[in-house]
Design a protein around this motif. Structure first.
Motif, PDB file in Angstrom:
ATOM      1  N   GLU A  60       4.724  -1.234   2.670  1.00  0.00           N
ATOM      2  CA  GLU A  60       4.431   0.180   2.415  1.00  0.00           C
ATOM      3  C   GLU A  60       5.487   0.787   1.512  1.00  0.00           C
ATOM      4  OE1 GLU A  60       4.839   4.196   4.986  1.00  0.00           O
ATOM      5  OE2 GLU A  60       3.242   2.860   5.702  1.00  0.00           O
ATOM      6  N   THR A 105      -7.714  -0.299   5.911  1.00  0.00           N
ATOM      7  CA  THR A 105      -8.798  -0.768   6.783  1.00  0.00           C
ATOM      8  C   THR A 105      -9.778  -1.630   6.000  1.00  0.00           C
ATOM      9  OG1 THR A 105      -8.636   1.160   8.226  1.00  0.00           O
ATOM     10  CG2 THR A 105     -10.715  -0.052   8.260  1.00  0.00           C
ATOM     11  N   HIS A 133       0.826  -1.212   0.000  1.00  0.00           N
ATOM     12  CA  HIS A 133       0.000   0.000   0.000  1.00  0.00           C
ATOM     13  C   HIS A 133       0.858   1.259   0.000  1.00  0.00           C
ATOM     14  CE1 HIS A 133       0.880   0.766   4.246  1.00  0.00           C
ATOM     15  NE2 HIS A 133       0.596  -0.515   4.505  1.00  0.00           N
ATOM     16  N   THR A 144      -4.923   6.169   2.158  1.00  0.00           N
ATOM     17  CA  THR A 144      -4.275   4.900   2.495  1.00  0.00           C
ATOM     18  C   THR A 144      -4.938   4.228   3.682  1.00  0.00           C
ATOM     19  OG1 THR A 144      -2.150   5.664   1.626  1.00  0.00           O
ATOM     20  CG2 THR A 144      -2.098   3.821   3.167  1.00  0.00           C
ATOM     21  N   ARG A 145      -5.243   5.004   4.713  1.00  0.00           N
ATOM     22  CA  ARG A 145      -5.851   4.416   5.907  1.00  0.00           C
ATOM     23  C   ARG A 145      -7.201   3.780   5.571  1.00  0.00           C
ATOM     24  NH1 ARG A 145      -3.415   9.024   8.156  1.00  0.00           N
ATOM     25  NH2 ARG A 145      -5.315  10.273   8.017  1.00  0.00           N
ATOM     26  N   GLU A 173       1.983   5.312   1.162  1.00  0.00           N
ATOM     27  CA  GLU A 173       2.360   5.923   2.437  1.00  0.00           C
ATOM     28  C   GLU A 173       1.141   6.493   3.152  1.00  0.00           C
ATOM     29  OE1 GLU A 173       5.419   8.642   1.045  1.00  0.00           O
ATOM     30  OE2 GLU A 173       6.955   7.363   1.965  1.00  0.00           O
ATOM     31  N   ASP A 174       1.317   6.773   4.449  1.00  0.00           N
ATOM     32  CA  ASP A 174       0.203   7.169   5.309  1.00  0.00           C
ATOM     33  C   ASP A 174      -0.512   8.415   4.804  1.00  0.00           C
ATOM     34  OD1 ASP A 174      -1.391   6.974   7.720  1.00  0.00           O
ATOM     35  OD2 ASP A 174      -0.339   8.797   8.356  1.00  0.00           O
ATOM     36  N   SER A 175      -1.824   8.293   4.678  1.00  0.00           N
ATOM     37  CA  SER A 175      -2.717   9.395   4.320  1.00  0.00           C
ATOM     38  C   SER A 175      -4.120   8.908   4.620  1.00  0.00           C
ATOM     39  CB  SER A 175      -2.591   9.760   2.830  1.00  0.00           C
ATOM     40  OG  SER A 175      -3.075   8.714   2.021  1.00  0.00           O
ATOM     41  N   SER A 176      -5.098   9.802   4.530  1.00  0.00           N
ATOM     42  CA  SER A 176      -6.476   9.381   4.778  1.00  0.00           C
ATOM     43  C   SER A 176      -6.912   8.354   3.734  1.00  0.00           C
ATOM     44  CB  SER A 176      -7.412  10.585   4.776  1.00  0.00           C
ATOM     45  OG  SER A 176      -7.361  11.270   3.528  1.00  0.00           O
TER      46      SER A 176
END
Length: 337
Positions: A217, A197, A185, A192-193, A187-190
């Motif tokens: 990641e 999930t 997936h 990605t989250r 990198e962290d972002s809304s």
């Protein structure tokens, strides 16, 4: 230069009616409005932008804030199509587009200062670090704002349904018999989250618990890193039978690594991407992917931003969710058979 008075004579209507037609007012008949616009175009009429700005208190100019970490600009496949749709819809409604980059003649400005300097009526924000101080300043300002793929309280957002998208993709892969499903997936972002999930939740609904070593990641649109992580997954003692990638561009890196090993897609390993870029449809085999509706995302963003500019008191501040469609392609093998 053709005047509104000349148009009114040609159309046999009042100057006020011509003005309403040319300025988009809705309190005249649609047939009359179209007739006046057609006549004005035939006569070579062009509105005086300065005069219109003085009268309406608007510049008819929309800002676009688009910066990604890879500095890919308009070569970014997904946002290129979103912004093209945004531009087309905005222009059809009489607005010009200005890209906001925070720099004028070599002088550094904040995004907010640049928007003020250019006199934009509103701004669309896409593919940036939404938590940076400069973006936060712009979002908290009095300039009308619409965000793409990120939600702020008190601001309109247009988002692709990433939860549903991953659910469709994982469900399809599961139905083809796969249980060892890996996910590389972004990198962290809304975004990605929501996707991660949904990935876990969908597999859980099927009674599948993916091992942690299957979850990797990388930055979005990083083919080299995708190739590296693909190699690590294939080197596991029990490798996955299917690998999901954060976007179609990254999937190309995975494809290169797989083929360098002499493996075949999907005979030896199945893969799937995300976005639905054109390149994915001309690969051999065609890449299984989730096609985001970039046309609807861009058009909706333009419509809502212009509504906010023109009707600030009656435009709802809401989140508008755009559904994507699954493109089955041929890169996921049915191992039920």
């Amino acid at each position: 230069m053709v005047s509104m008075k000349e148009i009114s004579k040609r159309c046999n209507v009042s100057v006020a009616t011509v003005s309403k037609a040319l300025n988009g007012y809705t309190d005249i008949g649609e047939e009359t409005r179209k007739f006046i616009l057609k006549t004005a175009a035939e006569m070579g009429y062009f509105p005086n932008s300065s005069a219109r700005a003085l009268k309406t208190k608007r510049s008819y100019n929309l800002g676009v804030l688009f910066v990604d970490e890879a500095l890919s600009g308009l070569t970014h496949d997904y946002f290129n199509h979103v912004l093209e749709s945004f531009k087309r819809e905005a222009e059809e409604r009489g607005y010009d587009i200005t890209f906001t980059n925070g720099r004028v003649s070599g002088r550094k400005m904040s995004y907010y200062e640049h928007c003020r300097y250019r006199g934009v009526d509103g701004v669309i924000i896409a593919c940036v670090n939404f938590y940076s101080d400069e973006v936060q300043e712009l979002v908290r300002s009095d300039i009308p704002v619409v965000t793409i793929d990120h939600v702020f309280d008190g601001r309109i957002a247009v988002v692709s349904n990433n939860i549903s998208g991953i659910e469709k993709l994982v469900t399809y892969v599961y139905e083809q018999g796969h249980r060892r499903i890996a996910y590389i997936h972004g990198e962290d972002s809304s975004v990605t989250r929501n996707r991660v999930t949904s990935f876990y939740r969908t597999l859980q609904s099927f009674g599948v618990e993916p091992p942690e070593e299957y979850i990797r990641e990388i930055p979005y649109r990083d083919a080299d890193r995708a190739a590296e992580e693909t190699a690590k997954l294939l080197n596991l003692e029990t490798p996955p039978t299917c690998i999901l990638y954060p976007d179609d561009y990254s999937a190309l890196g995975g494809i290169n690594e797989i083929r360098d090993r002499g493996m075949r897609i999907p005979a030896d390993i199945s893969i799937a991407g995300y976005d639905g870029i054109m390149a994915a449809r001309i690969l051999e085999p065609k890449l299984t992917t989730l096609c985001q509706d970039t046309e609807a995302i861009g058009k909706t963003a333009a419509d809502k931003l212009i509504d906010l500019v023109e009707h600030p008191k009656t435009t709802l501040i809401d989140r508008y969710v755009i559904e994507g469609t699954l493109f089955r392609g041929a890169s996921v093998k049915n191992i039920n058979q």
